[in-house]
Scaffold this active site. Sequence first.
Site, short mmCIF file in Angstrom:
data_model
loop_
_atom_site.label_atom_id
_atom_site.label_comp_id
_atom_site.label_asym_id
_atom_site.label_seq_id
_atom_site.Cartn_x
_atom_site.Cartn_y
_atom_site.Cartn_z
N GLU A 142 54.75 28.92 15.03
CA GLU A 142 56.00 29.59 14.64
C GLU A 142 57.22 28.70 14.90
OE1 GLU A 142 56.65 32.10 12.88
OE2 GLU A 142 54.58 32.75 12.67
N TYR A 147 63.06 36.91 16.37
CA TYR A 147 62.03 36.65 15.36
C TYR A 147 60.73 36.13 15.99
CZ TYR A 147 59.15 34.15 12.19
OH TYR A 147 58.04 33.69 11.55
N ASP A 185 62.15 37.08 9.24
CA ASP A 185 62.60 35.72 8.90
C ASP A 185 63.14 35.72 7.47
OD1 ASP A 185 60.40 35.89 7.30
OD2 ASP A 185 59.56 33.96 7.86
#
Length: 347
Positions: free
Chosen positions: A42, A125, A143
């Site tokens: 990520e 996020y 996102d």
Amino acid sequence: MRKRNETILRQIPAALLSWYRQNKRTLPWRQAPTPYHIWISEIMLQQTRVEAVKEYYTRFIQALPTVADLAACKEEELLKLWEGLGYYSRARNLQRAAKSVVLYFDGELPSDTESLKTLAGIGDYTAGAIASIAFGKREAAVDGNVLRVITRLTEDPTPVSDAAYKKYLQAALTEVYPKEGRDCADFTQSLFELGALVCKPQNPDCKSCPLQGICRGYQNGTARSFPVFPPKREKRIEEVFVFLLQTPEGFAIRRRESGVLKGMNEFPSQTVWDETPESVLNEWGVYDFTEVKRKKYTHIFTHIKWNITCLWVRTGEVPFDAYSLDEIEETISLPTAFKQCLSILAD
Ligand code: SF4
């Protein structure tokens, strides 16, 4: 408007989960989706395309297979693994966070978003992505892909830079999450996947979209008008000299002390106001030199554009460390803005 949006949001999981299971891509971090693997992927995927991340991710996990390995890694080795990915503060934050995980969480990433957000580089996020994908929690991760899909589905004209809207969407989406476990992990990824494969930025493939039955943007022919972005800020333009200073020991490299890429290695450089290459070299105590070649190129950062003049200069001594090309290739991390200067040697 918000009420209508929530009615649409409630219908997404059922329509999207089975589509995702049939259409998901095989990606390296999906092979063994441990919290560490999801976290690294990520962070790498922020500002970077999936295709570019794959190779970096595999190399990174091979070199640093655990949180403890990342915490103990030498900074130069870490930056070398990150070389070319850009936004180097991501790598530094990863290591700061890994040290905290070792110190305060027994070397295991925590599963709740509040604890995750105490770690460097992890915001709403990333915390949502790790909690849902790796731990199966009911936590949304909003996102750019998710914002694009949802604003098209709901025809919401709120600019996607609006932090309050993002917060609202995070909470509203979390409300419609399936029950804890694999469905949560898959639902988060199904939204990413739809944004990447079908509801693409320029050409949404509405004909093959599993959400077309609930999509107002598709039904009203407005999909391409969303999301709404704020007006773009002009980039600041800077003129920069980058010196490929070749001495008998190799090429000079130093640490940047300020400005963009602060703390990273560089070929000695200077932002140009009224300096000439000669005046900059003289300032460094370099008087006896031969310019071999010069070349111009540009490098774009988020808010700045560099017009770079790369100068290949041969000299005797310089007040910087010097390295051979092999050492630069194998052990020294150099941001792309500087590394591309090496192409002058081959021209
Ligand atoms: S129908 Fe089109 S605009 Fe709507 S979510 Fe699907 S791809 Fe995006």
